[in-house]
Scaffold this active site. Sequence first.
Site, PDB file in Angstrom:
ATOM      1  N   ALA A  21       0.818  -1.214   0.000  1.00 41.71           N
ATOM      2  CA  ALA A  21       0.000   0.000   0.000  1.00 41.71           C
ATOM      3  C   ALA A  21       0.852   1.263   0.000  1.00 41.71           C
ATOM      4  O   ALA A  21       0.326   2.370  -0.052  1.00 41.71           O
ATOM      5  CB  ALA A  21      -0.947  -0.007   1.194  1.00 41.71           C
TER       6      ALA A  21
ATOM      7  N   ARG B  14       9.363   7.957  -4.065  1.00 46.41           N
ATOM      8  CA  ARG B  14      10.773   8.143  -4.446  1.00 46.41           C
ATOM      9  C   ARG B  14      11.134   7.486  -5.773  1.00 46.41           C
ATOM     10  O   ARG B  14      12.211   7.686  -6.312  1.00 46.41           O
ATOM     11  CB  ARG B  14      11.688   7.626  -3.340  1.00 46.41           C
ATOM     12  CG  ARG B  14      11.853   8.636  -2.209  1.00 46.41           C
ATOM     13  CD  ARG B  14      12.643   8.070  -1.065  1.00 46.41           C
ATOM     14  NE  ARG B  14      11.846   7.133  -0.279  1.00 46.41           N
ATOM     15  CZ  ARG B  14      12.347   6.319   0.639  1.00 46.41           C
ATOM     16  NH1 ARG B  14      13.650   6.298   0.871  1.00 46.41           N
ATOM     17  NH2 ARG B  14      11.566   5.511   1.326  1.00 46.41           N
TER      18      ARG B  14
ATOM     19  N   THR C 227       2.614  -0.942   9.219  1.00 43.66           N
ATOM     20  CA  THR C 227       2.609  -2.311   8.680  1.00 43.66           C
ATOM     21  C   THR C 227       1.627  -3.235   9.406  1.00 43.66           C
ATOM     22  O   THR C 227       1.038  -4.119   8.774  1.00 43.66           O
ATOM     23  CB  THR C 227       4.028  -2.911   8.690  1.00 43.66           C
ATOM     24  OG1 THR C 227       4.661  -2.593   9.936  1.00 43.66           O
ATOM     25  CG2 THR C 227       4.881  -2.360   7.567  1.00 43.66           C
TER      26      THR C 227
ATOM     27  N   GLY D  34      14.817  -2.083  11.361  1.00 41.51           N
ATOM     28  CA  GLY D  34      14.450  -2.413  12.727  1.00 41.51           C
ATOM     29  C   GLY D  34      15.492  -3.365  13.305  1.00 41.51           C
ATOM     30  O   GLY D  34      15.953  -4.272  12.610  1.00 41.51           O
TER      31      GLY D  34
ATOM     32  N   GLU E  15      12.358  -0.198  15.972  1.00 43.44           N
ATOM     33  CA  GLU E  15      12.597   0.587  14.763  1.00 43.44           C
ATOM     34  C   GLU E  15      13.707   1.597  15.023  1.00 43.44           C
ATOM     35  O   GLU E  15      13.840   2.112  16.142  1.00 43.44           O
ATOM     36  CB  GLU E  15      11.303   1.291  14.328  1.00 43.44           C
ATOM     37  CG  GLU E  15      10.229   0.336  13.820  1.00 43.44           C
ATOM     38  CD  GLU E  15      10.725  -0.563  12.697  1.00 43.44           C
ATOM     39  OE1 GLU E  15      11.147  -0.037  11.659  1.00 43.44           O
ATOM     40  OE2 GLU E  15      10.701  -1.802  12.855  1.00 43.44           O
TER      41      GLU E  15
ATOM     42  N   ASN F 145      15.807  -6.648  11.187  1.00 45.75           N
ATOM     43  CA  ASN F 145      14.576  -7.243  10.674  1.00 45.75           C
ATOM     44  C   ASN F 145      14.552  -7.110   9.151  1.00 45.75           C
ATOM     45  O   ASN F 145      14.569  -6.014   8.606  1.00 45.75           O
ATOM     46  CB  ASN F 145      13.383  -6.496  11.287  1.00 45.75           C
ATOM     47  CG  ASN F 145      12.063  -6.951  10.702  1.00 45.75           C
ATOM     48  OD1 ASN F 145      11.949  -8.055  10.176  1.00 45.75           O
ATOM     49  ND2 ASN F 145      11.048  -6.102  10.809  1.00 45.75           N
TER      50      ASN F 145
ATOM     51  N   ARG G 163      12.550 -11.078 -32.704  1.00 52.40           N
ATOM     52  CA  ARG G 163      11.396 -10.469 -32.027  1.00 52.40           C
ATOM     53  C   ARG G 163      10.330 -11.530 -31.750  1.00 52.40           C
ATOM     54  O   ARG G 163      10.426 -12.660 -32.232  1.00 52.40           O
ATOM     55  CB  ARG G 163      10.861  -9.331 -32.892  1.00 52.40           C
ATOM     56  CG  ARG G 163      11.824  -8.138 -32.925  1.00 52.40           C
ATOM     57  CD  ARG G 163      11.368  -7.083 -33.900  1.00 52.40           C
ATOM     58  NE  ARG G 163       9.986  -6.710 -33.650  1.00 52.40           N
ATOM     59  CZ  ARG G 163       9.166  -6.198 -34.578  1.00 52.40           C
ATOM     60  NH1 ARG G 163       9.603  -6.013 -35.814  1.00 52.40           N
ATOM     61  NH2 ARG G 163       7.925  -5.891 -34.274  1.00 52.40           N
TER      62      ARG G 163
ATOM     63  N   SER H 114      18.708 -12.090 -57.978  1.00 52.25           N
ATOM     64  CA  SER H 114      19.078 -10.973 -57.100  1.00 52.25           C
ATOM     65  C   SER H 114      18.378  -9.696 -57.520  1.00 52.25           C
ATOM     66  O   SER H 114      18.139  -9.471 -58.706  1.00 52.25           O
ATOM     67  CB  SER H 114      20.576 -10.713 -57.186  1.00 52.25           C
ATOM     68  OG  SER H 114      21.263 -11.832 -56.760  1.00 52.25           O
TER      69      SER H 114
ATOM     70  N   ARG I 181      13.006  -7.669 -62.104  1.00 48.73           N
ATOM     71  CA  ARG I 181      13.814  -6.450 -62.152  1.00 48.73           C
ATOM     72  C   ARG I 181      13.922  -6.019 -63.602  1.00 48.73           C
ATOM     73  O   ARG I 181      13.677  -6.817 -64.521  1.00 48.73           O
ATOM     74  CB  ARG I 181      15.207  -6.722 -61.581  1.00 48.73           C
ATOM     75  CG  ARG I 181      15.983  -7.743 -62.359  1.00 48.73           C
ATOM     76  CD  ARG I 181      17.306  -8.094 -61.691  1.00 48.73           C
ATOM     77  NE  ARG I 181      18.107  -8.947 -62.555  1.00 48.73           N
ATOM     78  CZ  ARG I 181      18.960  -9.847 -62.129  1.00 48.73           C
ATOM     79  NH1 ARG I 181      19.112 -10.072 -60.836  1.00 48.73           N
ATOM     80  NH2 ARG I 181      19.673 -10.545 -62.979  1.00 48.73           N
TER      81      ARG I 181
END
Length: 453
Positions: free
Chosen positions: A13, A18, A84, A144, A158, A173, A319, A409, A426
């Site tokens: 949650a 950051r 928590t 912690g 903590e 922890n 790909r 070709s 061609r």
Amino acid sequence: MSQRSCLSIILAAGEGTRMKSAVPKVLHTIAGLPMVAHVVKAAEAAGSGDLALVIGHGADEMRKGALKFAPKAEAFIQEKRLGTAHAVLAARAAISKGYDDILVMFGDTPLIDPEALAAARLKLAEGAAVVVVGFRTENPSGYGRLIEKAGKLVAIREEKDCSDEEKKITFCNGGLMAVAGRHALKLLDQVGSKNAKGEYYLTDIVEIAAAQRLDVVATEASFENALGINNRAELAQAEGIWQARRRQEAMLSGVTLIAPETVFFSHDTEIGADTIVEPNVWFGPGVKIATGAKIHAFSHIEGAIIASNCDVGPFARLRPGADLRTKAKVGNFCEVKQAIVEEGAKVNHLTYIGDARIGAGANIGAGTITCNYDGYSKFFTDIGEGAFIGSNSSLVAPVSIGKGGYIASGSVITESVPDDALAFGRARQRTLPGKGKELRERFASISAARKKG
Ligand code: UD1
Ligand code: CA
């Protein structure tokens, strides 16, 4: 172990500000898989049983993204982010169904080791009420601290609530916790918020349980189990650790990596023994390689199946939908997309093959292009067994070249060519004897006149 029922609760949650991202934090990927999916996988590998995912309010994208990887998980909303313990209690309805084991994990701690989870569950099976997975570090700041008395875990403090003396503790922890289901709600409901952050700390259940003389145990696992991702630098650090592990695993399973630190795998890359991977190769998601293939330097491969003894690159791009059969070859500066290259066929240089089938043993000359797209729709090119496509040909799809067909070709092929036929597409060449010299003399005199004037 398997007889014990288990609920795994994944906390996610947090806002992840950051990361500076429009994408929810736990959907950022490591090896192409969202962090939260790594956590789900680890939980599943440890026999997680049922899954509960705790997400923040309004986290619709997050819910969809995460549930894709854990379709059986039940999502719970934590309306306010109050800590928590509060987050775990968002899944109260699930916990109260009654489980033997409750595992708590963080969605932003992607490198957790299923063995650490399994070891924690084992302690529950042996009678522990709470098991904390700790780790030792020279730099415990932010974590912690595990407070032990006479070798027994009695509390987790903590950082912000630690005395100077407690701050020196290096046993921390990691964030993984296992709680006996029959004690879980009783313990969680006793957690208060009288601490430096004013939050309901999950970690407080250790002290509460110890005070009630329940068995509280700390196990030890490696630092990676605790690596929480808060920003892109930590994301890259986790990626690095993941890749290092995967390379090691590949090499120990019989794959040669000449410069392992330059080869990047995805979470689902499958690669068989005796495959040799040269430096600077990228495997995106969905790659399966059988045994004995050679992947030459600087190849970029994604969503491709490569059968045994194929030869790919250098500088090849495979790909999604590229399907190379035994001993097929796709050489330098070739791109293959949604195409089957059958046994022993060769696509050696500077070629684009898209939406196509290349028959067994066919030879595709340099600079061949399947013109598969008209700006609106995609069309198929079928090249028969043993066909020869001369260099610099354009195959304008939909078109097929029969078995043993031979394309001159430089052709632009717009009509299908039957088996064993020779096709030229061609303009016919005209050669005028002496005309080259004449032309040169004319140009020279024009140029000289211009300089004088
Ligand atoms: C937590 C532990 C700490 C441990 C560290 C390891 C607590 C009180 N502290 O600290 O002992 O050393 O992890 O990384 O548990 N979350 C919610 N809702 C909330 C609060 C948190 O879902 O209300 C989620 C976060 O999204 C995150 C996880 O819980 O995934 C941990 O929260 P965070 O705030 O990062 O805890 P830390 O301060 O790192
Ligand atoms: Ca954290």
